[in-house]
Design a protein around this motif. Structure first.
Motif, PDB file in Angstrom:
ATOM      1  N   ILE A   6       0.844  -1.350  -0.030  1.00 21.43           N
ATOM      2  CA  ILE A   6       0.118  -0.029  -0.059  1.00 21.43           C
ATOM      3  C   ILE A   6       0.946   1.131   0.084  1.00 21.43           C
ATOM      4  O   ILE A   6       1.958   1.465   0.720  1.00 21.43           O
ATOM      5  CB  ILE A   6      -0.951   0.032   1.093  1.00 21.43           C
ATOM      6  CG1 ILE A   6      -1.809  -1.328   1.149  1.00 21.43           C
ATOM      7  CG2 ILE A   6      -1.643   1.381   1.239  1.00 21.43           C
ATOM      8  CD1 ILE A   6      -2.732  -1.587   2.468  1.00 21.43           C
ATOM      9  N   SER A  29      -6.614  14.321   4.329  1.00 21.32           N
ATOM     10  CA  SER A  29      -6.626  13.234   4.003  1.00 21.32           C
ATOM     11  C   SER A  29      -5.622  12.593   2.880  1.00 21.32           C
ATOM     12  O   SER A  29      -5.492  13.379   1.747  1.00 21.32           O
ATOM     13  CB  SER A  29      -8.238  12.764   3.620  1.00 21.32           C
ATOM     14  OG  SER A  29      -8.944  13.032   4.486  1.00 21.32           O
ATOM     15  N   ASN A  34      -4.974   1.243  -1.751  1.00 25.33           N
ATOM     16  CA  ASN A  34      -5.834   0.266  -1.546  1.00 25.33           C
ATOM     17  C   ASN A  34      -6.470   0.411   0.087  1.00 25.33           C
ATOM     18  O   ASN A  34      -5.735   0.974   0.939  1.00 25.33           O
ATOM     19  CB  ASN A  34      -5.243  -1.302  -1.295  1.00 25.33           C
ATOM     20  CG  ASN A  34      -5.005  -1.984  -2.586  1.00 25.33           C
ATOM     21  OD1 ASN A  34      -5.985  -1.741  -3.358  1.00 25.33           O
ATOM     22  ND2 ASN A  34      -4.133  -2.708  -2.761  1.00 25.33           N
ATOM     23  N   THR A  35      -7.574  -0.306   0.316  1.00 26.30           N
ATOM     24  CA  THR A  35      -7.923  -0.265   1.652  1.00 26.30           C
ATOM     25  C   THR A  35      -6.883  -1.383   2.485  1.00 26.30           C
ATOM     26  O   THR A  35      -7.108  -2.522   2.012  1.00 26.30           O
ATOM     27  CB  THR A  35      -9.584  -0.698   1.892  1.00 26.30           C
ATOM     28  OG1 THR A  35     -10.270   0.277   0.849  1.00 26.30           O
ATOM     29  CG2 THR A  35     -10.014  -0.740   3.355  1.00 26.30           C
ATOM     30  N   GLU A  38      -6.827  -5.100   8.326  1.00 29.28           N
ATOM     31  CA  GLU A  38      -7.006  -4.497   9.737  1.00 29.28           C
ATOM     32  C   GLU A  38      -5.464  -4.335  10.640  1.00 29.28           C
ATOM     33  O   GLU A  38      -5.367  -3.733  11.136  1.00 29.28           O
ATOM     34  CB  GLU A  38      -8.100  -5.374  10.652  1.00 29.28           C
ATOM     35  CG  GLU A  38      -8.475  -4.737  11.692  1.00 29.28           C
ATOM     36  CD  GLU A  38      -9.370  -3.640  11.303  1.00 29.28           C
ATOM     37  OE1 GLU A  38      -9.274  -2.688  12.263  1.00 29.28           O
ATOM     38  OE2 GLU A  38     -10.048  -3.506  10.477  1.00 29.28           O
ATOM     39  N   LYS A  41      -3.552  -1.581   9.044  1.00 27.84           N
ATOM     40  CA  LYS A  41      -4.181  -0.442   9.811  1.00 27.84           C
ATOM     41  C   LYS A  41      -3.686  -0.328  11.062  1.00 27.84           C
ATOM     42  O   LYS A  41      -3.367   0.832  11.499  1.00 27.84           O
ATOM     43  CB  LYS A  41      -5.673  -0.484   9.705  1.00 27.84           C
ATOM     44  CG  LYS A  41      -6.337   0.724  10.228  1.00 27.84           C
ATOM     45  CD  LYS A  41      -7.846   0.478   9.998  1.00 27.84           C
ATOM     46  CE  LYS A  41      -8.548   1.134  10.850  1.00 27.84           C
ATOM     47  NZ  LYS A  41     -10.050   0.977  10.916  1.00 27.84           N
ATOM     48  N   ILE A  56      -6.906   5.622  10.054  1.00 28.20           N
ATOM     49  CA  ILE A  56      -7.159   5.002   8.606  1.00 28.20           C
ATOM     50  C   ILE A  56      -8.930   4.775   8.642  1.00 28.20           C
ATOM     51  O   ILE A  56      -9.469   4.144   9.365  1.00 28.20           O
ATOM     52  CB  ILE A  56      -6.473   3.883   8.422  1.00 28.20           C
ATOM     53  CG1 ILE A  56      -5.041   4.376   8.342  1.00 28.20           C
ATOM     54  CG2 ILE A  56      -6.985   3.329   6.965  1.00 28.20           C
ATOM     55  CD1 ILE A  56      -4.105   3.157   8.314  1.00 28.20           C
ATOM     56  N   VAL A  57      -9.512   5.343   7.574  1.00 31.15           N
ATOM     57  CA  VAL A  57     -10.982   5.140   7.156  1.00 31.15           C
ATOM     58  C   VAL A  57     -10.821   4.718   5.914  1.00 31.15           C
ATOM     59  O   VAL A  57     -10.667   5.601   4.919  1.00 31.15           O
ATOM     60  CB  VAL A  57     -11.828   6.635   7.355  1.00 31.15           C
ATOM     61  CG1 VAL A  57     -13.077   6.188   7.363  1.00 31.15           C
ATOM     62  CG2 VAL A  57     -11.307   6.897   8.806  1.00 31.15           C
ATOM     63  N   GLY A  58     -11.250   3.600   5.706  1.00 27.39           N
ATOM     64  CA  GLY A  58     -11.342   3.125   4.072  1.00 27.39           C
ATOM     65  C   GLY A  58      -9.979   2.957   3.746  1.00 27.39           C
ATOM     66  O   GLY A  58      -9.075   2.408   4.172  1.00 27.39           O
ATOM     67  N   HIS A  59      -9.886   3.873   2.365  1.00 24.38           N
ATOM     68  CA  HIS A  59      -8.501   3.663   1.914  1.00 24.38           C
ATOM     69  C   HIS A  59      -8.018   5.266   1.996  1.00 24.38           C
ATOM     70  O   HIS A  59      -7.404   5.700   1.121  1.00 24.38           O
ATOM     71  CB  HIS A  59      -8.674   3.463   0.321  1.00 24.38           C
ATOM     72  CG  HIS A  59      -9.432   4.454  -0.567  1.00 24.38           C
ATOM     73  ND1 HIS A  59     -10.687   4.363  -0.332  1.00 24.38           N
ATOM     74  CD2 HIS A  59      -8.935   5.356  -1.289  1.00 24.38           C
ATOM     75  CE1 HIS A  59     -11.338   5.322  -1.394  1.00 24.38           C
ATOM     76  NE2 HIS A  59     -10.203   5.994  -1.834  1.00 24.38           N
ATOM     77  N   THR A  60      -8.215   5.930   3.063  1.00 28.89           N
ATOM     78  CA  THR A  60      -7.622   7.311   3.476  1.00 28.89           C
ATOM     79  C   THR A  60      -7.035   7.179   4.713  1.00 28.89           C
ATOM     80  O   THR A  60      -7.452   6.508   5.589  1.00 28.89           O
ATOM     81  CB  THR A  60      -8.572   8.245   3.216  1.00 28.89           C
ATOM     82  OG1 THR A  60      -9.634   8.185   4.189  1.00 28.89           O
ATOM     83  CG2 THR A  60      -9.251   8.569   1.748  1.00 28.89           C
TER      84      THR A  60
END
Length: 129
Positions: A6, A29, A34-35, A38, A41, A56-60
């Motif tokens: 990523i 952001s 990619n997302t 876990e 993250k 981290i929220v989703g892919h940001t």
């Protein structure tokens, strides 16, 4: 192993907002390729400086930076920090995935080498012990 490393693709300045903690900071952001899983993250967020309040929220990645366009932009100080954290999280996750795969293969080999219960009983019955 199916993990794809990523990396940061872009910065979303349109959704930057003021930090609740400091008037001199802004929450930016950074868009990831990619997302992340876990485990990746969690590691990323744990390694980020507490002052960055990384999430981290989703892919940001939401990351607190100084209100300085140069620091926020591509190759700026904040960008480099987030990119470095992503590289570190990639390394960590790939190593973890490799260890899990090695453990799985080791377990399979051990199971193959252990005689099955039926074979043990058969050998006892046939007087081969």
């Amino acid at each position: 192993m199916t993990f794809t490393e990523i990396m940061i693709l872009d910065v979303d300045c349109a959704h930057a907002d003021e930090s609740l903690r400091s008037r001199n900071d802004v929450r930016v952001s950074y868009i990831l390729s990619n997302t992340p899983p876990e485990e990746w993250k969690d590691y990323f967020e744990e390694q980020a400086p507490a002052s960055a309040n990384a999430k981290i929220v989703g892919h940001t990645v939401r990351y607190e930076c100084p209100k300085d366009k140069v620091a926020i932009q591509r190759d700026g100080a904040c960008w480099k920090i987030v990119a470095s954290l992503a590289e570190d999280a990639n390394r960590y996750y790939l190593e973890s995935e490799l260890r899990r795969e090695q453990d799985r293969q080791k377990k399979e080999r051990q199971e193959e080498q252990q005689p099955r219960e039926f074979e043990i009983e058969w050998d006892r019955y046939m007087g081969r012990d």
